[in-house]
Design an enzyme around this catalytic site. Structure first.
Site: not given
Ligand code: PLP
Length: 392
Positions: A72, A178, A199-200, A236, A324
């Site tokens: 984000t 993605q 990263g996640h 940092t 929702c």
């Molecule tokens: N963009 C896409 C296409 C995503 O699928 C996501 C998270 O689901 C994000 C941005 C946001 O990433 P983050 O959760 O690291 O802020």
């Protein structure tokens, strides 16, 4: 009960090797990389290594990589950087199916005086390229088109759009959150100006992201503060997570070939089983041009949330295509943009697999899905009406 985790587009398991790599940087080597002493200063070398690994995953130069706190933040930074660099340009082009990280920001910008063109998609989730080209204008500051959609997995023609944007001198950003680690991403070949990763989404930790900024792209920092990231992002460094992200990027690169083919095979197995054995079921998005791990399907005359709850009782984790809004469950903006019929849009489920998904797990889901949907449909007044209509 061990969960069958098929919600990897939401987040992924941090790979054990990544955890191992990160652990000493919480307890033993906890210094600040900006410190003058060796204890902190030595961490700079580890950050350099991580930057090289991330750059290698997307064929970038390490200097073009900025570490952020999440996908984000990377998306916001990219869009604000273009708007600040070209203050006279007040127009943004994006798509109707972006993640909220881009969609909600652009909606916010529209309220503050920017003009936003929203590129539509067709029933298979494919971009209306002509609409996009027709709306490129002299005051377009940035075009932001995601590499792959988080709900349907549909992959967009990023290279084509990026080249068209470059010809018009327009900054092009892609949210590749993605796509990273699932399909090859080559920033040189695709000619993008900026690209976001998180990263996640590929077995790294949460709370760390990446923004690629092509050399020569005008840039303004989003987080203004210290000199970190060469003055492009104050704060940092999240050292342990950056090191973990580097490790995850190296592992993802190795898994792009045969491992992703295996994942695709499992996804296709699940898809075929569901479509063959459950009537009134629709696939959302293009079958061909899709991430290898993603399956979005709509079951007519059932609620996605009911499916999720029943799956949850069986220890199966997935996602629904609803959000929702004002206390009611509405089909997501993505499914609405695709024009998924009303009877089906409410019963949409996304299964997203990963390198940890096994054939045994997929077989359990294949076995459970048909009776589960049948049970829910017997409770649905709409399904009964539909069934009696078809007898007539
Ligand atoms: N963009 C896409 C296409 C995503 O699928 C996501 C998270 O689901 C994000 C941005 C946001 O990433 P983050 O959760 O690291 O802020």
């Amino acid at each position: 009960m061990k969960a069958i985790y098929l919600d990897n587009n939401a987040t992924t398991r941090v790979a054990p090797a990544v955890v191992e790599e990160m652990t000493p940087y919480f307890s033993e080597y906890y210094g600040n990389p900006s410190s003058m002493h060796t204890f902190g200063g030595m961490l700079g070398k580890k950050i350099v290594e991580a930057r090289e690994k991330v750059a290698d995953l997307i064929n970038a130069d390490p200097d073009e990589i900025i570490f952020t706190s999440c996908g984000t933040e990377s998306d916001s930074t990219a869009i604000y950087a273009a708007l600040q660099s070209y203050p006279k340009k007040r127009h943004i082009i994006t798509t109707r199916v972006e993640h909220p990280a881009v969609k909600n920001l652009c909606e916010h910008l529209a309220k503050t005086g920017y003009r936003v063109s929203w590129v539509p998609v067709d029933r298979e989730g494919r971009l209306d390229i002509d609409y996009l080209y027709d709306h490129m204008a002299d005051d377009t500051a940035i075009i932001s088109v995601m590499w792959a959609n988080n709900e349907t997995g549909v992959i967009f023609p990023v290279e084509q759009v990026a080249h068209a944007a470059a010809e018009r001198g327009i900054v092009f950003h892609t949210d590749a959150v993605q796509a990273g680690g699932k399909v090859p991403v080559d920033v040189r070949k695709s000619n993008v100006s900026m690209l976001s990763l998180s990263g996640h989404k590929f077995h790294g930790p949460k709370g760390v992201g990446v923004l690629y900024v092509k050399k020569g792209t005008k840039f303004a920092p989003f987080l203004i503060g210290g000199h970190q990231e060469k003055g492009r992002r104050g704060g940092t460094e999240n050292v342990a997570s950056i090191i973990g992200l580097g490790k995850a990027a190296g592992m993802a690169k190795k898994e792009l070939g045969s491992e992703m083919d295996r994942v695709r095979g499992l996804r296709d197995r699940l898809e075929a089983h569901i479509l063959e054995n459950i009537p009134n079921t629709l696939l959302n998005g293009s079958r061909e041009n899709r991430l290898p791990n993603t399956l979005s399907v709509s079951f007519e005359y059932v609620e996605g949330e009911s499916i999720l709850l029943m799956l949850d009782q069986l220890g199966i984790c997935a996602s629904s295509g609803s959000a929702c809004t004002s206390g009611t469950l509405e089909p997501s903006h993505v499914l609405r943009a695709l024009g998924v019929p009303f009877t089906a849009a409410h019963g949409s489920i996304r299964f997203s697999l990963s390198t940890y998904t096994t054939r045994e797990e997929i077989d359990v889901v294949c076995e459970q899905m048909p009776p589960l949907i049948e049970r829910l449909r017997t409770m649905s007044p709409f399904w009964k009406k539909e069934a009696s209509c078809s007898i007539l």
